[in-house]
Design a protein around this motif. Structure first.
Motif, short mmCIF file in Angstrom:
data_model
loop_
_atom_site.label_atom_id
_atom_site.label_comp_id
_atom_site.label_asym_id
_atom_site.label_seq_id
_atom_site.Cartn_x
_atom_site.Cartn_y
_atom_site.Cartn_z
N ASP A 5 -2.21 -13.94 -3.82
CA ASP A 5 -3.04 -13.81 -4.95
C ASP A 5 -3.68 -15.19 -5.47
N VAL A 6 -2.75 -16.14 -5.32
CA VAL A 6 -3.12 -17.32 -5.97
C VAL A 6 -4.26 -17.98 -4.69
N LEU A 7 -3.71 -18.05 -3.47
CA LEU A 7 -4.60 -18.38 -2.46
C LEU A 7 -6.08 -17.75 -2.46
N THR A 8 -6.04 -16.22 -2.68
CA THR A 8 -7.29 -15.53 -2.70
C THR A 8 -8.14 -16.06 -3.96
N TYR A 9 -7.41 -16.43 -5.02
CA TYR A 9 -8.19 -16.79 -6.14
C TYR A 9 -9.01 -18.14 -5.89
N MET A 10 -7.94 -19.12 -5.36
CA MET A 10 -8.34 -20.39 -4.90
C MET A 10 -9.66 -20.33 -4.13
N ALA A 11 -9.75 -19.48 -3.21
CA ALA A 11 -10.69 -19.17 -2.11
C ALA A 11 -12.28 -18.88 -2.62
N GLN A 12 -11.80 -18.31 -3.84
CA GLN A 12 -13.08 -17.75 -4.62
C GLN A 12 -13.64 -18.69 -5.45
N GLY A 13 -13.33 -19.85 -5.66
CA GLY A 13 -13.57 -20.96 -6.11
C GLY A 13 -12.59 -21.66 -7.39
N GLY A 14 -11.80 -20.48 -8.07
CA GLY A 14 -10.81 -20.82 -8.92
C GLY A 14 -11.59 -21.76 -10.01
N SER A 15 -12.66 -21.90 -10.42
CA SER A 15 -13.24 -22.22 -11.42
C SER A 15 -12.81 -21.72 -12.84
N THR A 16 -12.18 -22.58 -13.76
CA THR A 16 -11.92 -22.00 -14.84
C THR A 16 -13.01 -22.19 -15.97
N MET A 17 -14.07 -22.89 -15.62
CA MET A 17 -15.19 -23.10 -16.55
C MET A 17 -16.13 -21.98 -16.44
N GLY A 18 -16.88 -22.05 -17.49
CA GLY A 18 -18.14 -20.94 -17.48
C GLY A 18 -19.27 -21.26 -16.45
N GLU A 19 -20.36 -20.67 -16.63
CA GLU A 19 -21.46 -20.69 -15.92
C GLU A 19 -22.03 -22.05 -15.98
N GLU A 20 -22.94 -22.61 -15.22
CA GLU A 20 -23.55 -23.85 -15.11
C GLU A 20 -24.46 -23.52 -16.53
N PRO A 21 -24.89 -24.75 -17.08
CA PRO A 21 -25.75 -24.66 -18.18
C PRO A 21 -27.06 -24.69 -17.65
N THR A 22 -28.35 -23.85 -18.45
CA THR A 22 -29.48 -24.04 -17.83
C THR A 22 -30.29 -25.20 -18.19
N TRP A 23 -31.55 -25.42 -17.76
CA TRP A 23 -32.24 -26.69 -17.85
C TRP A 23 -32.34 -26.69 -19.42
N ALA A 24 -32.87 -25.57 -20.02
CA ALA A 24 -32.99 -25.83 -21.35
C ALA A 24 -31.69 -25.96 -22.25
N GLU A 25 -30.69 -25.62 -21.70
CA GLU A 25 -29.44 -25.92 -22.58
C GLU A 25 -29.01 -27.36 -22.39
N LEU A 26 -29.37 -27.90 -21.22
CA LEU A 26 -28.99 -29.37 -20.90
C LEU A 26 -30.06 -30.30 -21.78
N LEU A 27 -31.41 -29.90 -21.59
CA LEU A 27 -32.25 -30.67 -22.47
C LEU A 27 -32.02 -30.54 -24.07
N LEU A 28 -31.58 -29.64 -24.56
CA LEU A 28 -31.37 -29.35 -26.04
C LEU A 28 -30.14 -30.22 -26.12
#
Length: 70
Positions: A5-28
């Motif tokens: 299960d751990v290997l499957t999770y790691m293979a899927q990216g394993g990122s605990t962070m949310g989605e990437e911020p949009t350009w508008a969020e970055l500019l703000l």
């Protein structure tokens, strides 16, 4: 089984962070991060200028020549 299960999770990216911020969020974010020092620095400068004018006001009054009566 847990290791698989751990290997499957790691293979899927394993990122605990949310989605990437949009350009508008970055500019703000950058606008807010840039505005805070400007506002704080401007407040400090205006306060120092005002205090300097207030402290030196008696000196300016003393140096002024007397008004002519005409």
């Amino acid at each position: 089984m847990i290791a698989a299960d751990v290997l499957t999770y790691m293979a899927q990216g394993g990122s605990t962070m949310g989605e990437e911020p949009t350009w508008a969020e970055l500019l703000l974010t950058f606008a807010i991060a840039g505005a805070v020092p400007v506002v704080v620095g401007g407040t400090v400068l205006l306060s120092l200028f005002g205090l300097t004018m207030w402290v030196t006001a008696p000196l300016r009054r003393r140096r002024r020549p007397p008004a002519s009566g005409g």
